[in-house]
Design a protein around this motif. Structure first.
Motif, mmCIF file in Angstrom:
data_model
loop_
_atom_site.group_PDB
_atom_site.id
_atom_site.type_symbol
_atom_site.label_atom_id
_atom_site.label_comp_id
_atom_site.label_asym_id
_atom_site.label_seq_id
_atom_site.Cartn_x
_atom_site.Cartn_y
_atom_site.Cartn_z
ATOM 1 N N ASN A 1 0.828 -1.215 0.000
ATOM 2 C CA ASN A 1 0.000 0.000 0.000
ATOM 3 C C ASN A 1 0.859 1.261 0.000
ATOM 4 O O ASN A 1 0.557 2.233 -0.708
ATOM 5 C CB ASN A 1 -0.932 0.008 1.220
ATOM 6 C CG ASN A 1 -2.217 -0.756 0.971
ATOM 7 O OD1 ASN A 1 -2.830 -0.635 -0.078
ATOM 8 N ND2 ASN A 1 -2.624 -1.551 1.947
ATOM 9 N N TRP A 2 1.934 1.247 0.767
ATOM 10 C CA TRP A 2 2.826 2.405 0.824
ATOM 11 C C TRP A 2 3.497 2.641 -0.523
ATOM 12 O O TRP A 2 3.595 3.789 -0.987
ATOM 13 C CB TRP A 2 3.882 2.192 1.903
ATOM 14 C CG TRP A 2 4.796 3.366 2.060
ATOM 15 C CD1 TRP A 2 4.585 4.485 2.813
ATOM 16 C CD2 TRP A 2 6.073 3.555 1.421
ATOM 17 N NE1 TRP A 2 5.651 5.345 2.691
ATOM 18 C CE2 TRP A 2 6.573 4.807 1.850
ATOM 19 C CE3 TRP A 2 6.830 2.780 0.547
ATOM 20 C CZ2 TRP A 2 7.807 5.292 1.421
ATOM 21 C CZ3 TRP A 2 8.060 3.269 0.114
ATOM 22 C CH2 TRP A 2 8.528 4.503 0.547
ATOM 23 N N ILE A 3 3.956 1.575 -1.170
ATOM 24 C CA ILE A 3 4.606 1.687 -2.482
ATOM 25 C C ILE A 3 3.656 2.322 -3.497
ATOM 26 O O ILE A 3 4.036 3.210 -4.263
ATOM 27 C CB ILE A 3 5.065 0.301 -2.978
ATOM 28 C CG1 ILE A 3 6.279 -0.183 -2.175
ATOM 29 C CG2 ILE A 3 5.405 0.341 -4.472
ATOM 30 C CD1 ILE A 3 6.641 -1.627 -2.443
ATOM 31 N N LYS A 4 2.401 1.870 -3.492
ATOM 32 C CA LYS A 4 1.424 2.392 -4.456
ATOM 33 C C LYS A 4 1.249 3.894 -4.295
ATOM 34 O O LYS A 4 1.211 4.638 -5.279
ATOM 35 C CB LYS A 4 0.079 1.680 -4.278
ATOM 36 C CG LYS A 4 -1.002 2.147 -5.259
ATOM 37 C CD LYS A 4 -2.255 1.316 -5.133
ATOM 38 C CE LYS A 4 -3.092 1.715 -3.944
ATOM 39 N NZ LYS A 4 -3.923 2.926 -4.195
ATOM 40 N N GLU A 5 1.151 4.338 -3.052
ATOM 41 C CA GLU A 5 0.934 5.755 -2.798
ATOM 42 C C GLU A 5 2.209 6.577 -3.004
ATOM 43 O O GLU A 5 2.172 7.658 -3.611
ATOM 44 C CB GLU A 5 0.405 5.956 -1.366
ATOM 45 C CG GLU A 5 -0.916 5.283 -1.090
ATOM 46 C CD GLU A 5 -2.026 5.785 -2.001
ATOM 47 O OE1 GLU A 5 -2.012 6.981 -2.356
ATOM 48 O OE2 GLU A 5 -2.898 4.967 -2.375
ATOM 49 N N GLU A 6 3.315 6.077 -2.523
ATOM 50 C CA GLU A 6 4.570 6.834 -2.565
ATOM 51 C C GLU A 6 5.090 6.999 -3.997
ATOM 52 O O GLU A 6 5.598 8.058 -4.367
ATOM 53 C CB GLU A 6 5.636 6.137 -1.707
ATOM 54 C CG GLU A 6 6.974 6.839 -1.646
ATOM 55 C CD GLU A 6 6.939 8.132 -0.848
ATOM 56 O OE1 GLU A 6 7.897 8.921 -0.967
ATOM 57 O OE2 GLU A 6 5.960 8.355 -0.094
ATOM 58 N N PHE A 7 4.954 5.938 -4.801
ATOM 59 C CA PHE A 7 5.506 5.964 -6.155
ATOM 60 C C PHE A 7 4.433 6.215 -7.217
ATOM 61 O O PHE A 7 4.725 6.205 -8.405
ATOM 62 C CB PHE A 7 6.232 4.642 -6.453
ATOM 63 C CG PHE A 7 7.499 4.462 -5.664
ATOM 64 C CD1 PHE A 7 8.709 4.911 -6.158
ATOM 65 C CD2 PHE A 7 7.470 3.845 -4.417
ATOM 66 C CE1 PHE A 7 9.877 4.750 -5.437
ATOM 67 C CE2 PHE A 7 8.638 3.671 -3.685
ATOM 68 C CZ PHE A 7 9.841 4.129 -4.196
ATOM 69 N N HIS A 8 3.187 6.417 -6.781
ATOM 70 C CA HIS A 8 2.077 6.693 -7.705
ATOM 71 C C HIS A 8 1.960 5.611 -8.772
ATOM 72 O O HIS A 8 1.813 5.888 -9.964
ATOM 73 C CB HIS A 8 2.246 8.075 -8.347
ATOM 74 C CG HIS A 8 2.456 9.166 -7.354
ATOM 75 N ND1 HIS A 8 1.461 9.602 -6.494
ATOM 76 C CD2 HIS A 8 3.562 9.898 -7.052
ATOM 77 C CE1 HIS A 8 1.939 10.561 -5.720
ATOM 78 N NE2 HIS A 8 3.199 10.763 -6.033
ATOM 79 N N LEU A 9 2.017 4.364 -8.313
ATOM 80 C CA LEU A 9 2.017 3.202 -9.199
ATOM 81 C C LEU A 9 0.644 2.572 -9.319
ATOM 82 O O LEU A 9 -0.202 2.692 -8.435
ATOM 83 C CB LEU A 9 2.947 2.119 -8.638
ATOM 84 C CG LEU A 9 4.451 2.332 -8.688
ATOM 85 C CD1 LEU A 9 5.117 1.199 -7.930
ATOM 86 C CD2 LEU A 9 4.949 2.383 -10.107
ATOM 87 N N SER A 10 0.470 1.858 -10.409
ATOM 88 C CA SER A 10 -0.574 0.839 -10.472
ATOM 89 C C SER A 10 0.089 -0.487 -10.125
ATOM 90 O O SER A 10 1.255 -0.720 -10.473
ATOM 91 C CB SER A 10 -1.181 0.758 -11.875
ATOM 92 O OG SER A 10 -1.760 1.986 -12.247
ATOM 93 N N ILE A 11 -0.630 -1.352 -9.417
ATOM 94 C CA ILE A 11 -0.069 -2.643 -9.019
ATOM 95 C C ILE A 11 -1.030 -3.754 -9.412
ATOM 96 O O ILE A 11 -2.239 -3.667 -9.156
ATOM 97 C CB ILE A 11 0.211 -2.698 -7.506
ATOM 98 C CG1 ILE A 11 1.280 -1.662 -7.126
ATOM 99 C CG2 ILE A 11 0.669 -4.096 -7.085
ATOM 100 C CD1 ILE A 11 1.594 -1.615 -5.641
ATOM 101 N N LEU A 12 -0.485 -4.786 -10.037
ATOM 102 C CA LEU A 12 -1.232 -5.992 -10.396
ATOM 103 C C LEU A 12 -0.632 -7.142 -9.607
ATOM 104 O O LEU A 12 0.583 -7.355 -9.637
ATOM 105 C CB LEU A 12 -1.146 -6.244 -11.899
ATOM 106 C CG LEU A 12 -1.761 -7.530 -12.438
ATOM 107 C CD1 LEU A 12 -3.221 -7.669 -12.042
ATOM 108 C CD2 LEU A 12 -1.607 -7.587 -13.958
ATOM 109 N N LEU A 13 -1.480 -7.881 -8.924
ATOM 110 C CA LEU A 13 -1.031 -8.849 -7.929
ATOM 111 C C LEU A 13 -1.644 -10.230 -8.165
ATOM 112 O O LEU A 13 -2.851 -10.357 -8.324
ATOM 113 C CB LEU A 13 -1.426 -8.340 -6.534
ATOM 114 C CG LEU A 13 -1.250 -9.232 -5.325
ATOM 115 C CD1 LEU A 13 0.222 -9.279 -4.928
ATOM 116 C CD2 LEU A 13 -2.081 -8.703 -4.159
#
Length: 255
Positions: free
Chosen positions: A195-207
C-alpha cells in the motif's frame, strides 16, 4: 484512462487453451488482484503482459500504447516491472549490485569511458550506487548492501526483488505471489509495504497471490480466472460472496 488495457487475449500450448478471450484493465494508481485455482492461467497472463510469451490473439496496451508482442526488455523500458513466483535474483552478486543492475538505463557514461576508466566513469558509478542505496533503504536492506544476495533470508530476498523492480521506475508493478514463503507477521508487513509503495511511487499494481488475507486486505478490485477465462470481477466483498468463485475453489456446486 486505464493504465493497462487487455482485450480478447488468448494463448494456447499444444492445442490447449491456457488463456482464452481475456479482457482486463488496471486503472491509474489502482491495486488489482488476479486470483484463481492452481493451473487457472494466472502466470501465463503475467508472461503475456511482460513479453515472455507472445499471444495468439488480442491486444495489450499500456497508457493507450500497444505493447503486444514486444520483447521483455522493451516492455520494461515502457514502464512495466515484475517480480516472480520463484525469486530470481543475481545470487552471486551483492545486494547493492542487484539493484544497480536495474539502473543500467541511467548510466551517465559511455562504454568507452567505462573501458578507459575515466573520471566520468567513477562519478557515474558513485551516482548509481547512491540511487540503488536509496531503494535498499526503503526495504531496510541498506545495512546488508555488501552481502551476497543468496545469503539473505527468504523474506529479505523477496524484498530485494521488489526493490530491484522499483528501481526500473515502472508505472505498473506486477507482483507474482509476493507473500509466498512468508509467515503471517511478514505477510502483514508486506500488506503495509504494498500500500505504501502504491501511494509513494504513484504506481498501479497488479497482484497474483494465493494468500487470501493479503488479497482481500490490499486489492481494490479482483479478477478471478478459471481454466483461462475470467469468471468474476468485483470488489473484495463481491468476490468473497460470489457463488461461482466459491465453486471454482471448492470444486463443487454451491447451493
Amino acid at each position: 484512462m486505464s493504465r493497462l488495457q487487455i482485450n480478447n487475449l488468448s494463448k494456447s500450448f499444444g492445442g490447449l487453451s491456457a488463456v482464452l478471450n481475456f479482457d482486463f484493465n488496471v486503472g491509474k494508481q489502482e491495486l488489482v488482484g488476479l486470483i484463481g485455482p492452481n493451473g487457472a492461467g494466472k502466470t501465463t497472463v503475467f508472461n503475456l503482459i511482460t513479453g515472455v510469451y507472445k499471444p495468439d490473439q488480442g491486444t495489450i496496451c499500456l497508457e493507450d500504447k500497444d505493447i503486444t508482442g514486444l520483447h521483455p526488455y522493451d516492455i520494461c523500458k515502457k514502464g512495466i516491472a515484475r517480480t516472480f513466483q520463484n525469486i530470481r535474483l543475481f545470487n552471486d552478486l551483492t545486494v547493492l549490485d542487484n539493484v544497480k543492475v536495474a539502473l543500467h538505463t541511467d548510466v551517465p557514461y559511455s562504454l568507452t569511458t567505462a573501458v578507459l576508466r575515466l573520471p566520468t566513469f567513477f562519478k557515474g558509478e558513485e551516482q548509481i550506487s547512491r540511487q540503488a542505496l536509496d531503494y535498499l533503504k526503503i526495504f531496510d536492506l541498506d545495512k546488508k548492501k555488501d552481502e551476497i544476495a543468496s545469503n539473505l533470508p527468504y523474506g529479505e530476498q523477496r524484498r530485494l526483488e521488489i526493490a530491484r523492480a522499483l528501481a526500473t521506475r515502472p508505472s505498473l508493478l506486477i507482483l507474482d505471489e509476493p507473500a509466498a514463503g512468508m509467515n503471517p507477521n511478514e505477510t502483514q508487513e508486506l500488506m503495509k509495504l504494498i500500500n505504501w509503495i502504491k501511494e509513494e511511487f504513484h504506481l498501479s499494481i497488479l497482484l497474483i497471490e494465493h494468500d487470501m488475507s493479503l488479497v482481500m486486505g490490499v486489492c481494490e478490485r479482483i479478477y478471478v480466472l478459471d481454466y483461462g477465462q475470467i469468471i468474476a470481477e468485483g470488489t473484495p466483498q463481491e468476490i468473497r460472496n460470489n457463488k461461482r468463485v466459491i465453486e471454482a475453489y471448492l470444486g463443487e456446486e454451491v447451493e
